[in-house]
Design a protein around this motif. Sequence first.
Motif, PDB file in Angstrom:
ATOM      1  N   GLY A   1       0.771  -1.061   0.057  1.00  0.00           N
ATOM      2  CA  GLY A   1       0.039   0.139  -0.043  1.00  0.00           C
ATOM      3  C   GLY A   1       0.528   1.366   0.022  1.00  0.00           C
ATOM      4  N   ARG A   2       1.824   0.977   0.525  1.00  0.00           N
ATOM      5  CA  ARG A   2       2.938   2.307   0.422  1.00  0.00           C
ATOM      6  C   ARG A   2       3.448   2.697  -0.887  1.00  0.00           C
ATOM      7  NH1 ARG A   2       6.877   0.877   5.711  1.00  0.00           N
ATOM      8  NH2 ARG A   2       5.396   0.573   7.415  1.00  0.00           N
ATOM      9  N   LEU A   3       3.618   1.713  -1.610  1.00  0.00           N
ATOM     10  CA  LEU A   3       3.820   1.813  -3.064  1.00  0.00           C
ATOM     11  C   LEU A   3       2.982   2.286  -3.939  1.00  0.00           C
ATOM     12  CD1 LEU A   3       6.280  -1.085  -3.155  1.00  0.00           C
ATOM     13  CD2 LEU A   3       6.932   1.228  -2.705  1.00  0.00           C
ATOM     14  N   THR A   4       1.752   1.674  -3.704  1.00  0.00           N
ATOM     15  CA  THR A   4       0.483   1.726  -4.541  1.00  0.00           C
ATOM     16  C   THR A   4      -0.674   2.778  -4.262  1.00  0.00           C
ATOM     17  OG1 THR A   4      -0.998  -0.019  -3.620  1.00  0.00           O
ATOM     18  CG2 THR A   4       0.540  -0.791  -5.202  1.00  0.00           C
ATOM     19  N   GLY A   5      -0.389   3.107  -3.083  1.00  0.00           N
ATOM     20  CA  GLY A   5      -1.534   4.036  -2.641  1.00  0.00           C
ATOM     21  C   GLY A   5      -2.806   3.402  -2.338  1.00  0.00           C
ATOM     22  N   ARG A   6      -2.931   2.169  -2.279  1.00  0.00           N
ATOM     23  CA  ARG A   6      -4.044   1.247  -2.190  1.00  0.00           C
ATOM     24  C   ARG A   6      -3.784   0.187  -0.733  1.00  0.00           C
ATOM     25  NH1 ARG A   6      -5.991  -3.732  -4.506  1.00  0.00           N
ATOM     26  NH2 ARG A   6      -8.254  -4.097  -3.854  1.00  0.00           N
TER      27      ARG A   6
ATOM     28  N   VAL B   1      -4.881  -2.584   1.719  1.00  0.00           N
ATOM     29  CA  VAL B   1      -5.934  -3.653   1.675  1.00  0.00           C
ATOM     30  C   VAL B   1      -5.791  -4.334   3.040  1.00  0.00           C
ATOM     31  CG1 VAL B   1      -6.827  -5.668   0.709  1.00  0.00           C
ATOM     32  CG2 VAL B   1      -5.887  -3.935  -0.844  1.00  0.00           C
ATOM     33  N   LEU B   2      -6.860  -4.332   3.878  1.00  0.00           N
ATOM     34  CA  LEU B   2      -6.758  -5.123   5.028  1.00  0.00           C
ATOM     35  C   LEU B   2      -7.967  -6.093   5.123  1.00  0.00           C
ATOM     36  CD1 LEU B   2      -5.116  -4.790   7.662  1.00  0.00           C
ATOM     37  CD2 LEU B   2      -6.924  -3.398   8.783  1.00  0.00           C
ATOM     38  N   TYR B   3      -7.386  -7.171   5.203  1.00  0.00           N
ATOM     39  CA  TYR B   3      -8.754  -8.233   5.545  1.00  0.00           C
ATOM     40  C   TYR B   3      -9.061  -8.550   6.915  1.00  0.00           C
ATOM     41  CZ  TYR B   3      -7.743  -9.729   0.798  1.00  0.00           C
ATOM     42  OH  TYR B   3      -7.797  -9.857  -0.639  1.00  0.00           O
TER      43      TYR B   3
END
Length: 119
Positions: free
Chosen positions: A73-78, A80-82
Amino acid sequence: MDIGDKAAFISGYTRILTQAWSSEEFSQRLESDPRAVLAENGLVTAPGTRVEIIRSRDADPDLDTQVHLWDNGRLTGRYVLYVPHIPQVDTRELDDDELGDLAGGVSGYCCTPCCCQSV
């Protein structure tokens, strides 16, 4: 993600899971304002990024996968948390070897020497 960041993530993620499983109010807050709830539990996201909370039990990744997804997420800006609605419990029957492992590999008597053995 270095070892300190990984430990901090696992700690925060564990708090979020247990609270989501034990409090409907927490679960509702997690879904309605995930960024704030995550930050309250030590999982701070970068401004301008997306946070996606996945509640489906069918898609649970293992912990290493979850760590990787969060770090990504730090790289993609997304991010995700399950966070499944309820914990998945393995309900299969154990075989004799697995039962033996649970008993510490001890079979027969409860202690040595055992007072219940006749001499």
